[in-house]
Each structure stands twice: as structure tokens, then as C-alpha cells.
Design an enzyme around this catalytic site. Structure first.
Site, PDB file in Angstrom:
ATOM      1  N   ASP A  80       0.813  -1.207   0.000  1.00  0.00           N
ATOM      2  CA  ASP A  80       0.000   0.000   0.000  1.00  0.00           C
ATOM      3  C   ASP A  80       0.852   1.265   0.000  1.00  0.00           C
ATOM      4  O   ASP A  80       0.466   2.287  -0.567  1.00  0.00           O
ATOM      5  CB  ASP A  80      -0.927   0.008   1.216  1.00  0.00           C
ATOM      6  N   CYS A 121       1.129  -7.641   5.889  1.00  0.00           N
ATOM      7  CA  CYS A 121       0.672  -6.451   5.166  1.00  0.00           C
ATOM      8  C   CYS A 121      -0.831  -6.416   4.914  1.00  0.00           C
ATOM      9  O   CYS A 121      -1.552  -7.371   5.135  1.00  0.00           O
ATOM     10  CB  CYS A 121       1.487  -6.242   3.900  1.00  0.00           C
ATOM     11  N   LYS A 123      -3.767  -6.070   2.786  1.00  0.00           N
ATOM     12  CA  LYS A 123      -4.888  -6.844   2.257  1.00  0.00           C
ATOM     13  C   LYS A 123      -4.635  -8.338   2.297  1.00  0.00           C
ATOM     14  O   LYS A 123      -5.562  -9.134   2.158  1.00  0.00           O
ATOM     15  CB  LYS A 123      -5.187  -6.434   0.797  1.00  0.00           C
ATOM     16  N   CYS A 193       5.321  -2.240   8.124  1.00  0.00           N
ATOM     17  CA  CYS A 193       5.718  -0.927   8.652  1.00  0.00           C
ATOM     18  C   CYS A 193       5.461  -0.813  10.150  1.00  0.00           C
ATOM     19  O   CYS A 193       4.455  -1.294  10.660  1.00  0.00           O
ATOM     20  CB  CYS A 193       5.015   0.178   7.884  1.00  0.00           C
ATOM     21  N   SER A 470      -5.089   5.226   5.445  1.00  0.00           N
ATOM     22  CA  SER A 470      -4.068   4.304   5.916  1.00  0.00           C
ATOM     23  C   SER A 470      -4.143   4.202   7.425  1.00  0.00           C
ATOM     24  O   SER A 470      -4.563   5.143   8.115  1.00  0.00           O
ATOM     25  CB  SER A 470      -2.686   4.818   5.506  1.00  0.00           C
TER      26      SER A 470
END
Length: 554
Positions: A80, A121, A123, A193, A470
Site C-alpha cells: 500500500d 501487510c 490486504k 511498517c 491508511s
């Protein structure tokens, strides 16, 4: 034990099948053993996935050690962060359905007995959970783990810091040279992240649901415990198969209530309110937006990880992780303790002896940041079916706000105005035609929210949209407005200067217009042509549901 895979291994008529399996290196003895699918989303474009082959290898070792035959296959993934702020983001949410469907196809066609899902992550995690519920064969999850935080000028930083720095460069607060230095250190290696963004939120909620082991959401990608966790998952899948414990034995209504409760307590990403309903739907569990507020209203927020606070996922891990959060919540009877998990034990058993190791990261239940949860559903004449806000990341000054609408029909138009310094204090930025159908694909909008924060307006300006945000977003950012503009939701008829009222404590989002005026404007409105007319996204736009229903396609 009769195995699901016997349909491709046993009997005279399956000699051709066995011949193909022998070509893989399987032996006659292997035909007596269970076939365990190792579902891997490894690739070389997502930092959270670049190391997943090591995780898969460890999981295979665990499977083999207890007599299983691991067979690995792959599914897709989209980063993303890399897809952000260009047309590529239209494809991210839609990839969730492809992930679920692709796993279903491979598993059903090859009659696997059980699955180890290796994901990370945004999705990919919910897509795999959807597939697990749909297939309902013994399954366990192990993620790739979070990235470590970076260091810049003696401060911990992450990807959201870089996004916000773009606005700081535009405002003159940071130089281009400093930005380059920051971007070089903010993402120091593999993993999802480092903050409580969507990826880590979903990996944590996989624990809360009961489909992942303790540490699944918080053990950093580079720690050796991550490999140990994968080996243990490989071993446990053999026990789950032996005991015939399936996802729907675990993913019950109580499991989803636990997930929502943990979500509120830890201040998870607003995207979880897209994904949890979609997963619950596959598990034949009803999960609506009213339940979100019901749980949020009674669940204290006891954890603030970036972007809501200064801690990162490695800090949460050292503080005790998801189980420590659940242990605190259990003190107030907020957790359903009798639910089964992939350990083969109940939540109650798993929480035995768990304690909070750092009360600066996980507050004790008697001393929460707030008495209500991190997320809230807002409704009103602007969002009849609901909208989502991460209230734990909203400045106190913006919990109630009234201001003039600044209307944009795309993310790009809004960014141009923000960076062009055409937004004033008190404004409410309205970005529409970015919903599941209108986008299509319901883009995340970290760039405009980060730009607002970067230029110092996050305590003065609100942003509302039928798109989404996000997990790294902070500020008065309200997304998922339903019905969306493309479907004729009231957001479609908002005009420049209309007064928008936001009252997060009261769960209200409205435009100061009479019902008659809204109806009159809607009669004059007609939907614009779809933005993508070919390929997968053109089909997606025609069949996807409302964000209020999880943006599903079935």
C-alpha cells in the site's frame, strides 16, 4: 485417519495423480501422510514479504518433524505504501478478494488436508483469513512480523514520518536534504511498517480471533523468535489436523467480539472495520457497524502505538504484546475467555500468567488513555449508513468541529489544494468519488492527511471522504462514508461552503442542510461515468458492496 487428500492419492484410479506427485519428489510413504499447504505471499516488491521464504522454510520444518508433507504455493500481494497517491492504489483493496479466491481455487483443486498461512501487510492478512473461513479446513497463521522503527536525529521514526515530512518540506520546516536523510533510515529492513497501521493491526487481531499464536502480531521480523514461531506453527497444524479443529470452531461470534474489543483497546487501523466484517461474513457471523460502537463505548483505550503515540511494534512486543492487552481487558470481563484457539486451548488457558511488562506502552485497565475505544462509527445526514474515524488519533481540539466544506472530486485535486496552501484553518476537506465503486477500489489517502499534518493543520482542519485512510493516518480524518457518492449518497451533493458538523463523542456527522434541500439536490444529481472501463477493476466497480458491508463482492 481418513485424509482429505486421499481423493488424489488412494486407489487404482489415482495412479496418474500419484505419478504427478512422484514427479515432485514424493514417495510411496508420503502418500500415507497428510498434505499440508504452505500458503506463502512472499515477493520482492513488499518489504513485509521479502523474507517470508525463511518463515515458510521454518514452518515446513515443523510440519515435517511431525510427519506431514508440506507443499508450498503462492498468492499475490500489493504494498500500500508504494501504491499510495497514484492510480495503483485503486487496485489494493480489490486484491483482497483475489487473494481469498486464489487460495480457495488452489486448495480445493489439490485437496490439501490443512494449511499454514504465511502473510503480512494490509490486504493479504484479511484475504487469507477470508479464505480460511471459507475453506474451513485446519489452518494456522504465522505472519512475517513488523519492521523495526528507524532512527532519525535521535528519534524513532517510521513510514508515516516520511509521509508527514513531505508536508514539512512544502511548509519550509524541513529541507529536501533532510527529507532524503529521513527516507534513507525510516524503513530499516524487512517487516510490515513499524506502527499500528493496517498490517500490524490485522496481524494482532489474528491473535485476538484465535487463529495465530502469541507474538504473531508483534515479534519483529528480524528477531529469531519469529523463526521459532513459524516452526511451532508448523508443528501445531499437525495437532489441529489430528484433533480436527477447524477455523469455524475458532472464528465464532465471541472470537470476533474479542477482536473488536482488542481493536478498540489498542487503537487499531480504521481499515479493520472494512476487513473484520468481510472475514465475519465468510465465517457466517453477523458483524455490523452498530456492534462496533457498542464495543467501543465500553472498551477503554489502553495502548497508543504510532501514529497515535510514540511507541512502535517492537515496544508493544517487549511490553507483553496482544495477550497482555487481552489480559488487562479480561480484568473487566471484556474478553470472552472460553473461545477455542489454534493452540488447542481456550483464551483463558492462553492468558494464564500473562502480565504487562511496561505500563508506559500498555496502560493498566485502571488507568486508560480514554474510557472508550480507539475507533468510532459516525452517522448522520451525511453518512446515513455510517463512517469511520480513528478517534484515538484525533486531537482533542478536533473531536467536535464545524466548518465550511472544501469539495474535491478526487484525491489528486485535494492534494493540489493542500500543498498549494489553499486550505484554511477551520475548513472541512471533502474528497468524494473515491469509494469502492467510485474510485473504484476505495483508495487509502495517507498523502493528503500526512500533508495536512506536515504543514501543521492537523488540529485545525478535518478531512472526510467516501474513500479510506491508511492505518498510519492521524488527525480528524473520517472515512468510509456510506452510501458513497457514486451510489448517490448525500456526500455527492455537498457544495463548496456548506457547513459540516462533526461530533465524534456524540457519533455524529452531518451537513447543515434540510432534508428537503438534500432531496432536491439529489434529484438533480446523476452519477458520473466509471473511471475505469476495462479489466478487473471495471468488473469490481459493478459488483462490490458498500464499505458499510465490508466492500465484498459476493
Amino acid at each position: 485417519m481418513e485424509l482429505r487428500s486421499d481423493v488424489i492419492k488412494k486407489g487404482v484410479t489415482k495412479a496418474p495423480h500419484r505419478s504427478l506427485l512422484r514427479a515432485l519428489g514424493l514417495s510411496k510413504k508420503d502418500f500415507e501422510r497428510p498434505l499440508i499447504g504452505i500458503v506463502n505471499s512472499a515477493n520482492e516488491i513488499i518489504p513485509g514479504h521479502m523474507h517470508l521464504n525463511k518463515i515458510a522454510l521454518a514452518a515446513k520444518e515443523g510440519v515435517v518433524s511431525l510427519g506431514g508433507v508440506p507443499l508450498e504455493f503462492f498468492t499475490i500481494g500489493i504494498c500500500d505504501g508504494i501504491a499510495m497517491n497514484h492510480p495503483g492504489m485503486k487496485y489494493s483493496l480489490a486484491s483482497r478478494e483475489i487473494i481469498a479466491d486464489s487460495i480457495e481455487l488452489v486448495v480445493q483443486a489439490h485437496a490439501f488436508d490443512a494449511l499454514v498461512m504465511i502473510s503480512n501487510c494490509d490486504k493479504i492478512v484479511p484475504g487469507m483469513l477470508m479464505a480460511a473461513a471459507r475453506l474451513n479446513i485446519p489452518t494456522i497463521f504465522v505472519s512475517g512480523g513488523p519492521m523495526l522503527a528507524g532512527k532519525f536525529k535521535d528519534k524513532e521514526v517510521d513510514l508515516s514520518t516520511v509521509f508527514e515530512a513531505v508536508g514539512k518540506v512544502e511548509s519550509g520546516e524541513m529541507s529536501v536534504e533532510e527529507l532524503e536523510e529521513l527516507e534513507s533510515v525510516a524503513c530499516p529492513g524487512p517487516g510490515s511498517c513499524a506502527g499500528m497501521f493496517t498490517a500490524n493491526s490485522m496481524n494482532c487481531l489474528t491473535e485476538a480471533i484465535g487463529m495465530g499464536l502469541s507474538g504473531n502480531g508483534t515479534i519483529p521480523a528480524v528477531y529469531p523468535e519469529r523463526i521459532e514461531l513459524a516452526k511451532e506453527a508448523g508443528k501445531l497444524i499437525m495437532h489441529l489436523l489430528e484433533k480436527d479443529i477447524k477455523p469455524l470452531d475458532i472464528m465464532t461470534e465471541d472470537a470476533f467480539r474479542n477482536a473488536l474489543t482488542v481493536d478498540m483497546a489498542m487503537g487499531g487501523s480504521s481499515n479493520t472495520i472494512l476487513h473484520l466484517p468481510a472475514i465475519a461474513r465468510e465465517a457466517k457471523v453477523s458483524l455490523n457497524l452498530d456492534l462496533v460502537n457498542e464495543i467501543s463505548d465500553t472498551t477503554p483505550n489502553i495502548c497508543k502505538v504510532s501514529p497515535s503515540g510514540t511507541a512502535h511494534m517492537e515496544d508493544l512486543h517487549k511490553a507483553g504484546g496482544v495477550y497482555a492487552i487481552m489480559g488487562e481487558l479480561a480484568k473487566k470481563d471484556l474478553i470472552k475467555l472460553d473461545n477455542l484457539t489454534v493452540t488447542g486451548k481456550t483464551v483463558r488457558d492462553n492468558l494464564t500468567g500473562v502480565v504487562v511488562k511496561n505500563t508506559d506502552v500498555i496502560r493498566l485497565i485502571e488507568n486508560p488513555y480514554s474510557s472508550t475505544g480507539g475507533l468510532a462509527v459516525l452517522k448522520g445526514n451525511l453518512a446515513p449508513d455510517g463512517a469511520i474515524v480513528k478517534q484515538s488519533a484525533v486531537a482533542k481540539e478536533m473531536l467536535k468541529h464545524e466548518g465550511p466544506a472544501r469539495v474535491f472530486n478526487s484525491e489528486e485535486e485535494a492534494i493540489e489544494a493542500i500543498l498549494g496552501k489553499r486550505i484554511n484553518k477551520g475548513d472541512v476537506i471533502v474528497i468524494r468519488y473515491e469509494g469502492p465503486k467510485g474510485g473504484p477500489g476505495m483508495r487509502e489517502m495517507l498523502t493528503p492527511t500526512s500533508a495536512i499534518a506536515g504543514i501543521g493543520l492537523d488540529k485545525d482542519v478535518a478531512l472526510i471522504t467516501d474513500g479510506r485512510f491508511s492505518g498510519a493516518t492521524r488527525g480528524a480524518s473520517i472515512g468510509h462514508i456510506s452510501p458513497e457518492a457514486q451510489e448517490g449518497g448525500p456526500i455527492a451533493i455537498v457544495k463548496e461552503g456548506d457547513i459540516i458538523e462533526i461530533d465524534i463523542p456524540a457519533r455524529k456527522l452531518s451537513v447543515k442542510l434540510s432534508g428537503e434541500e438534500i432531496e432536491s439536490r439529489l434529484k438533480e444529481w446523476s452519477p458520473p461515468p466509471l473511471k475505469i472501463k476495462e479489466g478487473y477493476m471495471s468488473l469490481y466497480a459493478k459488483i462490490v458492496s458498500s464499505a458499510a458491508e465490508g466492500a465484498v463482492i459476493y
